[in-house]
Design a protein around this motif. Structure first.
Motif, PDB file in Angstrom:
ATOM      1  N   HIS A   5       0.845  -1.194   0.000  1.00  0.00           N
ATOM      2  CA  HIS A   5       0.000   0.000   0.000  1.00  0.00           C
ATOM      3  C   HIS A   5       0.883   1.248   0.000  1.00  0.00           C
ATOM      4  CE1 HIS A   5      -3.337  -2.656   0.668  1.00  0.00           C
ATOM      5  NE2 HIS A   5      -2.828  -3.091   1.802  1.00  0.00           N
ATOM      6  N   PHE A   6       0.763   2.052  -1.057  1.00  0.00           N
ATOM      7  CA  PHE A   6       1.549   3.288  -1.117  1.00  0.00           C
ATOM      8  C   PHE A   6       1.157   4.191   0.044  1.00  0.00           C
ATOM      9  CE2 PHE A   6       2.109   1.867  -5.470  1.00  0.00           C
ATOM     10  CZ  PHE A   6       3.417   2.242  -5.749  1.00  0.00           C
ATOM     11  N   ARG A   7       2.144   4.876   0.622  1.00  0.00           N
ATOM     12  CA  ARG A   7       1.850   5.815   1.695  1.00  0.00           C
ATOM     13  C   ARG A   7       1.097   7.023   1.104  1.00  0.00           C
ATOM     14  NH1 ARG A   7       5.860   7.746   5.685  1.00  0.00           N
ATOM     15  NH2 ARG A   7       4.045   7.586   7.045  1.00  0.00           N
ATOM     16  N   PRO A   8       0.331   7.730   1.920  1.00  0.00           N
ATOM     17  CA  PRO A   8      -0.492   8.844   1.422  1.00  0.00           C
ATOM     18  C   PRO A   8       0.348   9.885   0.675  1.00  0.00           C
ATOM     19  CG  PRO A   8      -1.056   8.336   3.699  1.00  0.00           C
ATOM     20  CD  PRO A   8       0.148   7.503   3.363  1.00  0.00           C
ATOM     21  N   ASN A   9      -0.144  10.332  -0.450  1.00  0.00           N
ATOM     22  CA  ASN A   9       0.440  11.418  -1.258  1.00  0.00           C
ATOM     23  C   ASN A   9       1.761  11.061  -1.949  1.00  0.00           C
ATOM     24  OD1 ASN A   9      -1.671  13.131  -0.374  1.00  0.00           O
ATOM     25  ND2 ASN A   9      -0.527  13.519   1.509  1.00  0.00           N
ATOM     26  N   VAL A  10       2.288   9.887  -1.673  1.00  0.00           N
ATOM     27  CA  VAL A  10       3.592   9.533  -2.228  1.00  0.00           C
ATOM     28  C   VAL A  10       3.511   9.340  -3.745  1.00  0.00           C
ATOM     29  CG1 VAL A  10       5.260   7.632  -2.351  1.00  0.00           C
ATOM     30  CG2 VAL A  10       4.648   8.623  -0.143  1.00  0.00           C
ATOM     31  N   LEU A  11       2.516   8.585  -4.163  1.00  0.00           N
ATOM     32  CA  LEU A  11       2.401   8.273  -5.587  1.00  0.00           C
ATOM     33  C   LEU A  11       2.254   9.536  -6.438  1.00  0.00           C
ATOM     34  CD1 LEU A  11       2.548   5.728  -7.178  1.00  0.00           C
ATOM     35  CD2 LEU A  11       0.107   5.364  -6.761  1.00  0.00           C
ATOM     36  N   SER A  12       1.447  10.460  -5.974  1.00  0.00           N
ATOM     37  CA  SER A  12       1.213  11.684  -6.745  1.00  0.00           C
ATOM     38  C   SER A  12       2.428  12.601  -6.741  1.00  0.00           C
ATOM     39  CB  SER A  12      -0.013  12.419  -6.201  1.00  0.00           C
ATOM     40  OG  SER A  12       0.176  12.720  -4.840  1.00  0.00           O
ATOM     41  N   SER A  13       3.369  12.381  -5.825  1.00  0.00           N
ATOM     42  CA  SER A  13       4.538  13.266  -5.758  1.00  0.00           C
ATOM     43  C   SER A  13       5.710  12.750  -6.578  1.00  0.00           C
ATOM     44  CB  SER A  13       4.975  13.443  -4.302  1.00  0.00           C
ATOM     45  OG  SER A  13       5.522  12.242  -3.804  1.00  0.00           O
ATOM     46  N   PHE A  14       5.629  11.509  -7.053  1.00  0.00           N
ATOM     47  CA  PHE A  14       6.773  10.927  -7.743  1.00  0.00           C
ATOM     48  C   PHE A  14       7.150  11.695  -9.012  1.00  0.00           C
ATOM     49  CE2 PHE A  14       7.093   6.971  -5.301  1.00  0.00           C
ATOM     50  CZ  PHE A  14       8.445   6.751  -5.393  1.00  0.00           C
ATOM     51  N   SER A  15       6.157  12.159  -9.731  1.00  0.00           N
ATOM     52  CA  SER A  15       6.435  12.843 -10.993  1.00  0.00           C
ATOM     53  C   SER A  15       7.344  14.060 -10.786  1.00  0.00           C
ATOM     54  CB  SER A  15       5.106  13.249 -11.634  1.00  0.00           C
ATOM     55  OG  SER A  15       5.342  14.097 -12.707  1.00  0.00           O
ATOM     56  N   SER A  16       6.971  14.942  -9.879  1.00  0.00           N
ATOM     57  CA  SER A  16       7.776  16.152  -9.650  1.00  0.00           C
ATOM     58  C   SER A  16       9.095  15.820  -8.964  1.00  0.00           C
ATOM     59  CB  SER A  16       6.990  17.183  -8.854  1.00  0.00           C
ATOM     60  OG  SER A  16       6.592  16.645  -7.616  1.00  0.00           O
ATOM     61  N   LEU A  17       9.072  14.807  -8.112  1.00  0.00           N
ATOM     62  CA  LEU A  17      10.307  14.432  -7.416  1.00  0.00           C
ATOM     63  C   LEU A  17      11.326  13.842  -8.395  1.00  0.00           C
ATOM     64  CD1 LEU A  17      11.560  14.325  -4.571  1.00  0.00           C
ATOM     65  CD2 LEU A  17      10.590  12.041  -4.316  1.00  0.00           C
ATOM     66  N   CYS A  18      10.898  12.903  -9.194  1.00  0.00           N
ATOM     67  CA  CYS A  18      11.807  12.229 -10.128  1.00  0.00           C
ATOM     68  C   CYS A  18      12.371  13.197 -11.165  1.00  0.00           C
ATOM     69  CB  CYS A  18      11.096  11.080 -10.838  1.00  0.00           C
ATOM     70  SG  CYS A  18      10.725   9.672  -9.765  1.00  0.00           S
ATOM     71  N   ALA A  19      11.602  14.225 -11.513  1.00  0.00           N
ATOM     72  CA  ALA A  19      12.050  15.180 -12.529  1.00  0.00           C
ATOM     73  C   ALA A  19      13.315  15.924 -12.092  1.00  0.00           C
ATOM     74  CB  ALA A  19      10.928  16.174 -12.813  1.00  0.00           C
ATOM     75  N   LYS A  20      13.616  15.904 -10.820  1.00  0.00           N
ATOM     76  CA  LYS A  20      14.788  16.629 -10.301  1.00  0.00           C
ATOM     77  C   LYS A  20      16.057  15.778 -10.299  1.00  0.00           C
ATOM     78  CE  LYS A  20      11.732  19.153  -7.146  1.00  0.00           C
ATOM     79  NZ  LYS A  20      11.727  20.513  -7.728  1.00  0.00           N
TER      80      LYS A  20
END
Ligand SMILES: [Mg+2]
Length: 179
Positions: free
Chosen positions: A37-52
């Motif tokens: 189970h993904f932790r809350p808000n983690v999945l939606s943050s991957f896009s902006s995080l990985c872009a860095k």
């Protein structure tokens, strides 16, 4: 709050799995995808995080394999599914490294030993530990990062910790906004 780490796209991100990406079962292991189970808000943050970052690695201790609770191929299947969902959400995981040996003094792969990071650098030579961030929820994660000269981020969970990281956050999703 913001950080003065001067992150650019040459940096690498190293992520612990349980307690950082997904909920860590208490005194248990994730033995099937249905229990991941993904932790809350983690999945939606991957896009902006990985872009860095140029590389995003997962480094995870999984002695459940040595305990015969799960096979290597079933563990790899969980990681493939995890990577697919992250990819479907605009992020990426360059590679997952799992330490499957038992926790004892002979463990070479397990964090806080640094072998998984050395393997990442061997396969991806542009990885620079001085330009890397380690994110985890336990002392062994923070020690792993510090041994390698990485910046360290502690994700606050119910886990008791004593090693001081560079910063502490409630969630991986909070990191992206700070970089
Ligand atoms: Mg963890």
């Amino acid at each position: 709050m913001s950080l003065d780490w001067n992150i650019d796209s040459s940096w690498s991100l190293f992520l612990d799995r349980d307690g950082v990406i997904n909920e860590r079962p208490i005194n248990d292991y994730v033995l099937e995808w249905e229990k991941f189970h993904f932790r809350p808000n983690v999945l939606s943050s991957f896009s902006s995080l990985c872009a860095k970052f140029s590389h995003v690695f997962v480094v995870t201790n999984q002695q459940c394999v040595a305990l015969n609770k799960i096979s290597v191929s079933d563990l790899e299947n969980i990681h493939s599914q995890m990577q697919k969902v992250i990819s479907d959400n605009g992020g990426f995981i360059t590679k997952v490294f799992a330490a499957t040996e038992l926790k004892n003094k002979f463990s070479k792969m397990r964090k806080p030993n640094t072998m998984m990071a050395q393997m990442a650098k061997k396969e991806f030579p542009s990885v620079d530990f001085k330009k890397s961030i380690m994110v985890g929820d336990t002392d062994s994660d923070i020690i792993f990062g510090k041994k390698l000269g990485m910046k360290t981020v502690l994700i606050l969970t119910s886990e008791k910790t004593s090693i001081k990281p560079d910063i502490s956050l409630n969630s991986l999703s909070d990191l992206s906004a700070l970089l």
